[in-house]
Enzyme design. Structure first.
Site, PDB file in Angstrom:
ATOM      1  N   SER A 189     -53.630  -4.407   3.845  1.00  0.00           N
ATOM      2  CA  SER A 189     -52.153  -3.998   3.256  1.00  0.00           C
ATOM      3  C   SER A 189     -52.071  -2.971   2.424  1.00  0.00           C
ATOM      4  O   SER A 189     -53.289  -2.747   1.730  1.00  0.00           O
ATOM      5  CB  SER A 189     -52.133  -5.441   2.787  1.00  0.00           C
ATOM      6  OG  SER A 189     -50.892  -5.285   1.718  1.00  0.00           O
ATOM      7  N   TYR A 223     -54.360 -12.243  -3.428  1.00  0.00           N
ATOM      8  CA  TYR A 223     -54.156 -11.563  -1.974  1.00  0.00           C
ATOM      9  C   TYR A 223     -54.436  -9.939  -2.055  1.00  0.00           C
ATOM     10  O   TYR A 223     -55.117  -9.612  -1.044  1.00  0.00           O
ATOM     11  CB  TYR A 223     -52.503 -11.630  -1.604  1.00  0.00           C
ATOM     12  CG  TYR A 223     -52.199 -10.980  -0.503  1.00  0.00           C
ATOM     13  CD1 TYR A 223     -52.235 -11.636   0.751  1.00  0.00           C
ATOM     14  CD2 TYR A 223     -51.581  -9.693  -0.311  1.00  0.00           C
ATOM     15  CE1 TYR A 223     -51.756 -10.958   2.017  1.00  0.00           C
ATOM     16  CE2 TYR A 223     -51.208  -8.951   0.849  1.00  0.00           C
ATOM     17  CZ  TYR A 223     -51.305  -9.769   1.824  1.00  0.00           C
ATOM     18  OH  TYR A 223     -50.573  -9.023   3.023  1.00  0.00           O
TER      19      TYR A 223
END
Length: 252
Positions: free
Chosen positions: A144, A157
């Site tokens: 990401s 995350y």
């Protein structure tokens, strides 16, 4: 055009969002696809889509953080679809956003269990299979843009997606002698269920779109062709790379 005929691919978390798009992209290029995810109903929906494209496909209800379940999912996949050719470690989750001072250890561990432990267990199983087959292959690890920038409110995350860069690089170096490539896909802001909280915030949308040169978020289907490219068994010298697909977000 990429030809993945004869390639068996696994896509974890392949029943929605970017994972679904990657599975479709591989299937469109002629690959066989096994979907690994916990939701059996959604798995079935995607395998129906893939069959409509003419793909040989199956699904396994699998918790990627369960070591025994991962081994069994791999056994079933190669038994039904043939030797492994590509493994996409895409499964991931995010917990309810919270400041770091309010983030519980339970929440932190829940996210890392899926995003990092799951990726480790899955890519280790794929590596074992590739070495045993002595056939070469491709591993795609989905990270990401939060691995490039701080991600306020979702520390677990961001930490997990950053750790995946180290895992992917290590796989690329360690498995090169086995003709196994490993590359990392780094998606930018994309309209998926995992980003739904952000999509509901007009100020957040304006801020992220404003610093994205193409002035919009991605749609999941825009990852179809990049998945086929990264799975392509003819790309023998392409490994250890981070493929950023973010509309220019990280360079602006």
């Amino acid at each position: 055009m990429t030809d993945l005929s004869g390639v068996t691919a696994v896509v974890t978390g392949g029943n929605s969002g970017i994972g679904r798009a990657m599975a479709i992209g591989i299937a469109k290029a002629g690959g066989a696809v096994s979907i690994w995810s916990r939701n059996a109903d959604r798995n079935a929906e995607v395998t129906d889509e893939l069959r409509a494209l003419g793909a040989n496909t199956m699904s396994v209800s699998c918790d990627v953080a369960d070591e025994a379940a991962v081994a069994e999912a791999m056994r079933r996949t190669v038994a039904e679809l043939g030797p492994l050719g590509c493994f996409v470690a895409n499964a991931g989750m995010v917990d309810a956003p919270a400041p770091i001072v309010d983030t519980t250890l339970e929440s932190w561990q829940r996210v890392l269990r899926t995003n990092l432990d799951g990726a480790f267990l899955c890519t280790r199983e794929a590596a074992r299979r590739f070495v045993e087959q002595d056939s070469g292959g491709s591993i795609i690890v989905v990270s990401s843009t939060s691995s490039r920038y701080g991600a306020a409110g979702i520390a677990s995350y961001a930490a997990s997606k950053t750790a995946l860069l180290g895992l992917s690089r290590t796989l690329a170096v360690e498995l090169a002698r086995h003709r196994v490539r490993c590359n990392t896909l780094i998606p930018g802001w994309t309209r998926t269920s995992i980003t739904s909280h952000g999509q509901q915030n007009p100020k957040f949308m304006a801020a992220t779109i404003g610093r994205t040169p193409v002035r919009r978020w991605a749609e999941p289907d825009e990852y179809q062709q990049v998945a086929a490219f990264l799975a392509d068994p003819t790309q023998l010298f392409h490994t250890g790379n981070e493929v950023v697909v973010d509309g220019g977000y990280t360079i602006f």
